[in-house]
Design a protein around this motif. Structure first.
Motif, PDB file in Angstrom:
ATOM      1  N   LEU A  59      33.365  25.655  37.505  1.00 41.42           N
ATOM      2  CA  LEU A  59      32.664  26.748  37.179  1.00 41.42           C
ATOM      3  C   LEU A  59      32.475  27.640  35.784  1.00 41.42           C
ATOM      4  CD1 LEU A  59      36.831  26.990  38.148  1.00 41.42           C
ATOM      5  CD2 LEU A  59      35.057  27.865  39.542  1.00 41.42           C
ATOM      6  N   PRO A  66      48.676  35.208  41.916  1.00 34.56           N
ATOM      7  CA  PRO A  66      48.336  36.077  40.422  1.00 34.56           C
ATOM      8  C   PRO A  66      49.676  37.176  40.250  1.00 34.56           C
ATOM      9  CG  PRO A  66      46.525  35.406  42.854  1.00 34.56           C
ATOM     10  CD  PRO A  66      48.174  35.046  43.131  1.00 34.56           C
ATOM     11  N   PRO A  67      49.892  37.451  38.889  1.00 32.28           N
ATOM     12  CA  PRO A  67      50.649  39.091  38.726  1.00 32.28           C
ATOM     13  C   PRO A  67      49.313  39.485  39.411  1.00 32.28           C
ATOM     14  CG  PRO A  67      50.525  36.922  37.013  1.00 32.28           C
ATOM     15  CD  PRO A  67      49.422  36.322  38.325  1.00 32.28           C
ATOM     16  N   ILE A  77      51.241  29.974  43.223  1.00 32.85           N
ATOM     17  CA  ILE A  77      51.339  31.415  42.141  1.00 32.85           C
ATOM     18  C   ILE A  77      50.220  31.903  42.518  1.00 32.85           C
ATOM     19  CG2 ILE A  77      50.812  31.146  39.763  1.00 32.85           C
ATOM     20  CD1 ILE A  77      50.752  27.743  40.203  1.00 32.85           C
ATOM     21  N   VAL A 127      50.032  28.713  36.464  1.00 34.49           N
ATOM     22  CA  VAL A 127      48.377  27.837  36.968  1.00 34.49           C
ATOM     23  C   VAL A 127      48.301  26.950  36.490  1.00 34.49           C
ATOM     24  CG1 VAL A 127      45.806  27.504  37.939  1.00 34.49           C
ATOM     25  CG2 VAL A 127      47.174  29.855  37.866  1.00 34.49           C
ATOM     26  N   ARG A 158      48.471  41.662  29.983  1.00 40.41           N
ATOM     27  CA  ARG A 158      48.690  40.678  30.334  1.00 40.41           C
ATOM     28  C   ARG A 158      49.684  40.247  29.175  1.00 40.41           C
ATOM     29  NH1 ARG A 158      49.553  41.583  35.317  1.00 40.41           N
ATOM     30  NH2 ARG A 158      47.945  42.691  36.030  1.00 40.41           N
ATOM     31  N   LYS A 176      48.107  21.906  46.958  1.00 39.28           N
ATOM     32  CA  LYS A 176      48.171  21.051  46.087  1.00 39.28           C
ATOM     33  C   LYS A 176      49.999  20.670  47.003  1.00 39.28           C
ATOM     34  CE  LYS A 176      49.054  23.856  43.274  1.00 39.28           C
ATOM     35  NZ  LYS A 176      49.710  25.429  42.168  1.00 39.28           N
ATOM     36  N   ASN A 231      39.741  38.874  47.612  1.00 42.23           N
ATOM     37  CA  ASN A 231      40.131  38.799  46.025  1.00 42.23           C
ATOM     38  C   ASN A 231      39.771  37.259  46.362  1.00 42.23           C
ATOM     39  OD1 ASN A 231      41.107  38.382  43.770  1.00 42.23           O
ATOM     40  ND2 ASN A 231      42.230  40.494  43.748  1.00 42.23           N
ATOM     41  N   ARG A 265      49.561  32.496  32.022  1.00 46.43           N
ATOM     42  CA  ARG A 265      49.085  32.168  33.096  1.00 46.43           C
ATOM     43  C   ARG A 265      49.461  30.875  33.345  1.00 46.43           C
ATOM     44  NH1 ARG A 265      47.522  37.344  34.919  1.00 46.43           N
ATOM     45  NH2 ARG A 265      46.182  36.223  36.594  1.00 46.43           N
ATOM     46  N   ARG A 279      42.025  31.391  45.760  1.00 49.08           N
ATOM     47  CA  ARG A 279      41.608  30.634  45.305  1.00 49.08           C
ATOM     48  C   ARG A 279      43.224  29.867  45.277  1.00 49.08           C
ATOM     49  NH1 ARG A 279      37.441  29.430  40.452  1.00 49.08           N
ATOM     50  NH2 ARG A 279      39.426  30.895  39.369  1.00 49.08           N
ATOM     51  N   ILE A 299      40.397  35.528  43.539  1.00 47.62           N
ATOM     52  CA  ILE A 299      41.287  34.624  43.319  1.00 47.62           C
ATOM     53  C   ILE A 299      42.355  34.044  43.844  1.00 47.62           C
ATOM     54  CG2 ILE A 299      42.753  34.656  40.279  1.00 47.62           C
ATOM     55  CD1 ILE A 299      40.345  34.406  40.092  1.00 47.62           C
ATOM     56  N   GLU A 327      39.782  34.165  31.741  1.00 46.53           N
ATOM     57  CA  GLU A 327      38.705  35.354  32.997  1.00 46.53           C
ATOM     58  C   GLU A 327      38.590  34.516  34.392  1.00 46.53           C
ATOM     59  OE1 GLU A 327      36.526  37.603  31.108  1.00 46.53           O
ATOM     60  OE2 GLU A 327      35.197  38.810  33.012  1.00 46.53           O
ATOM     61  N   LYS A 328      37.823  32.444  34.024  1.00 48.62           N
ATOM     62  CA  LYS A 328      37.256  32.058  35.277  1.00 48.62           C
ATOM     63  C   LYS A 328      38.540  31.876  36.334  1.00 48.62           C
ATOM     64  CE  LYS A 328      33.114  32.032  35.015  1.00 48.62           C
ATOM     65  NZ  LYS A 328      31.977  31.881  35.367  1.00 48.62           N
ATOM     66  N   LEU A 329      39.391  31.728  35.179  1.00 51.30           N
ATOM     67  CA  LEU A 329      40.811  31.880  36.578  1.00 51.30           C
ATOM     68  C   LEU A 329      41.782  32.892  37.187  1.00 51.30           C
ATOM     69  CD1 LEU A 329      41.604  28.098  35.220  1.00 51.30           C
ATOM     70  CD2 LEU A 329      40.431  28.049  37.381  1.00 51.30           C
ATOM     71  N   THR A 330      41.687  33.891  36.608  1.00 53.67           N
ATOM     72  CA  THR A 330      42.384  35.067  36.251  1.00 53.67           C
ATOM     73  C   THR A 330      41.621  35.982  36.929  1.00 53.67           C
ATOM     74  OG1 THR A 330      42.567  36.052  34.991  1.00 53.67           O
ATOM     75  CG2 THR A 330      44.261  34.479  35.102  1.00 53.67           C
ATOM     76  N   GLY A 331      40.812  36.059  36.812  1.00 57.89           N
ATOM     77  CA  GLY A 331      39.023  37.412  36.961  1.00 57.89           C
ATOM     78  C   GLY A 331      39.588  37.958  35.818  1.00 57.89           C
ATOM     79  N   GLU A 332      39.849  38.382  35.503  1.00 60.71           N
ATOM     80  CA  GLU A 332      40.936  39.415  34.149  1.00 60.71           C
ATOM     81  C   GLU A 332      40.221  38.509  32.994  1.00 60.71           C
ATOM     82  OE1 GLU A 332      44.464  40.130  34.743  1.00 60.71           O
ATOM     83  OE2 GLU A 332      44.659  39.994  36.180  1.00 60.71           O
TER      84      GLU A 332
END
Lengths: 272, 429
Positions: free
Chosen positions: B123, A201-202, A199, B31, B383, A246, A233, B63, A238, A235, B148-153
């Motif tokens: 996390l 990250p967009p 996936i 995700v 987003r 997966k 980066n 997301r 990861r 993200i 935020e933790k998983l996308t960094g945004e």
């Protein structure tokens, strides 16, 4: 034997002495009986005494003669005695010599025996030594033979191993060729599977790139994932790590020997 | 022997040569995240199903894909109960667990933890003590943390939306309600209830005030209302049209459309000094201004080319530049927070859809497929886009992810909903 010999010796000496005595007294022997007879006949003679002076003279002369005889006898006796003594001495000396001789002989004999014994022993020892040496040599020879045999065996073994290694090598090369074709077959399958789980990250900037080193079991299970080159980066990193994790298990050839060629894969994530 | 050695070396070399596989594409998907129903310690039922709220938030963003709880192999509510294997098996990348505990009269302790499933580590972990009515807000805050933790945004779940609801009441009477709700459409609060139309609500950059157009005086006037106390001020009641207010990023000025000079033109008003400056000068209609995040430009809709298109003008004035060239009709532009793109309504063959125009690349990406979509605005994190659409003959609000992949209609119990505007990041009011 010694004794008999000794006695015979003694008798011989005695005979000699007697002969000597007979010879020595032969003159006197003729005189002695007359004198004896004279002495025995004294009474007779005395009865016939004729001239005093002359008789006296005669008596004197007889007396002198008797004294001389006496002294001669005495002398003879002493001489005999001395002779005997000398003989005894000689005998003794001879005995001594004999004994010494005997002893020497015995000693010699003993020595000889001893010598013989020693020689025997020496010989025995030598023989023993020789025997031992022989045994050692034999043993050595045997060991050598054994070593040789072992060396031969080892050589054979080495040869077999080398042959085996060669065969393994050939097998591996075969496998590699096979793996190459498998690679052509499985690489797209693996790629598709990982892509299907990635996936992207967009929000991530373009130009992000990451390389993962992935270790797999022969069954394709993902064992470890290590970021060899980070995109910078967290993200993005990861997302690619998770994609691989997966995607477990990844499609690998069923043949475990071939799957071995897929045990480590570097995935380069370079989004277009 | 040498040959063998070489062979072995070759073999070793080839064994060392690591297979390389290049991955150039991925999938466009959320995700996968497992949000386990929160544990509850208290009587009866918990005030809110936090996991459900969080899951819906995350799903709506596009997301994430909140996994079906029926697939869960276990349902832990704290770290001690987490078996990462269970979650790897269902291919969840992240796991959120938590519990709610009643700790007093209308007091609840909410605890939550977020885990990276494949790394097997925590996390985030938070604890709140709140009232029942704050439950949803906390859920949205948790969604933001996860996001935020998983996308960094930053997430934009704990934000609000303003919109106008038209209600039909008995005897054919229509009511226009200016409402503010959570970003998911829940917990609506009516800010203004009017018998006349209300239009174009616009958030002040601090999120404390709303500017809007109200026809309560039978003609359009621009008002500014403070949300905390409901107090309001009339900002523009010039002759003619007073419409389309838009706050400058510093909150000191508003751009608006006035026809006081005979033709709808863009003006900049400084409320404090009451200073008004005209920005556009064209006989065509210039309307719907929006500020660039850096405050230097304003985009607006103009039909000066014959049909409505988007133009950009410097705040200091000058010649406007046409921005849109694709499509028959482009209108109602507004900027994303990063200033890189604008969202707008783009129409082709009478179908009005929401689109995103990337300014530098000058590429337009149509996000929706309906026929009457309108009033798009970016979420503060850029987003998602909130817009109005029609469903079953009535207006509803919907959200679409900025990549257009996920769309979701917000739940509204009644009325005709339109003219939505997404708030800036939440600040307490």
């Amino acid at each position: 034997m010694n004794k008999g010999h000794g006695r015979a010796f003694l008798y011989a000496i005695l005979v000699h002495v007697l002969v000597l005595l007979v010879l020595g007294f032969s003159f006197d022997w003729r005189l002695t009986p007359s004198s004896n007879r004279q002495s025995d006949d004294k009474k007779v003679v005395q009865a016939t005494l004729v001239d005093g002076g002359k008789v006296q003279k005669e008596i004197e002369r007889i007396k002198k003669k008797e004294a001389a005889q006496k002294s001669a006898a005495k002398k003879e006796k002493a001489r005999l005695e001395s002779l005997i003594k000398q003989a005894a001495l000689a005998e003794k000396k001879a005995e001594k010599r004999r004994k010494a001789e005997e002893k020497r002989r015995i000693d010699l004999k003993k020595k000889k025996v001893l010598e013989k014994k020693r020689k025997n022993q020496k010989a025995k020892k030598l023989a023993k030594k020789r025997k031992k040496e022989l045994a050692r040599k034999k043993k050595q020879a045997l060991a050598k033979k054994k070593r040789k045999a072992q060396a031969k065996l080892a050589a054979q073994r080495r040869h077999r191993q080398a042959e085996k290694a060669m065969q393994a090598q050939i097998r591996k090369e075969q496998l590699q060729r096979q793996a190459q074709s498998e690679l052509n077959k499985y690489q797209p399958l693996i790629r598709q599977r990982v892509e299907g789980f990635w996936i992207r990250p967009p929000g991530a900037k373009t130009g992000l790139k990451a390389i993962l080193r992935v270790r797999l079991t022969r069954g394709g299970e993902v064992l470890t994932v290590r970021v060899v080159r980070s995109s910078g980066n967290a993200i993005f990193d990861r997302s690619v790590e998770n994609a691989v994790k997966k995607a477990t298990p990844l499609p690998l050839p069923d043949n475990p020997e071939l799957a071995e060629f897929f045990s480590v894969i570097d995935f380069e994530f370079d989004p277009q | 022997m040498i040959l063998l050695g070489v062979g072995l070396q070759l073999w070793a070399y080839q064994a060392m040569a690591i297979l390389k596989i290049e991955i150039t594409k991925g999938i466009e998907a959320g995700v996968p995240i497992a949000i386990v129903p929160f544990g509850w310690q208290g009587e009866g039922k918990p005030p809110q199903d936090l996991a459900k709220i969080i899951g819906a938030d995350l799903n709506r963003s596009g997301r994430f894909e909140s996994l079906d709880k029926e697939d869960f192999l276990s349902r832990p509510y704290d770290q001690a109960g987490v078996k990462f294997k269970d979650w790897r098996l269902i291919k969840a990348e992240a796991l959120a667990v938590g519990k709610v505990q009643r700790v007093g009269k209308d007091r609840y302790q909410v605890q939550f933890q977020l885990f990276d499933v494949f790394k097997g580590k925590q996390l985030a972990g938070y604890r709140y003590v709140i009232k029942a009515k704050q439950m949803r807000k906390v859920a949205h805050q948790i969604s933001d943390i996860i996001y935020e933790k998983l996308t960094g945004e930053p997430g934009a779940f704990d934000t609000r939306i303003a919109y106008v609801t038209v209600e039909q009441r008995g005897s054919g009477q229509r009511r226009f309600l200016l409402q503010v709700a959570d970003a998911d459409g829940y917990e609506p609060v009516t800010v203004l209830d009017s018998g006349e139309p209300i239009m174009s609500p616009a958030w002040s950059p601090d999120g404390k005030r709303l500017a809007y157009v109200s026809f309560e005086k039978r003609r359009s006037m621009v008002y500014v209302q403070t949300l905390a106390d409901g107090s309001r001020k009339r900002l523009a009641d010039f002759r003619g049209l007073n419409s389309a207010p838009a706050w400058s990023p510093d909150g000191k000025r508003l751009a608006l459309v006035l026809s006081r000079d005979g033709n709808p033109e863009i003006y900049i008003l400084s409320p404090r000094s009451r200073q008004l400056r005209r920005l556009t000068h064209h006989h065509a209609i210039d309307t719907e201004p929006a500020w660039s995040p850096n405050g230097r430009h304003i985009v607006f809709t103009s039909d000066r080319s014959g049909k409505p298109q988007i133009y950009r003008i410097s705040v200091g004035g000058g010649k406007p530049q046409r921005v849109t060239f694709e499509g028959e009709y482009n209108a109602r532009a507004s900027y994303a927070a990063d200033g890189q793109s604008i969202t707008l309504v783009s129409a082709t063959k009478g179908r009005y859809r929401i689109a995103v125009l990337h300014l530098r690349r000058n590429t337009m990406h149509v996000l929706t497929q309906a026929t009457l979509d309108e009033s798009p605005s970016f979420a503060p994190n850029g987003r998602m886009i909130l817009y109005a659409t029609e469903q079953g003959g009535r207006g509803v609000l919907a959200a679409v992810s900025a990549d257009g992949r996920v769309k979701q209609v917000l739940r509204f119990l009644k009325g005709d909903v339109r003219e939505p505007a997404w708030s800036p990041y939440n600040r307490k009011f």
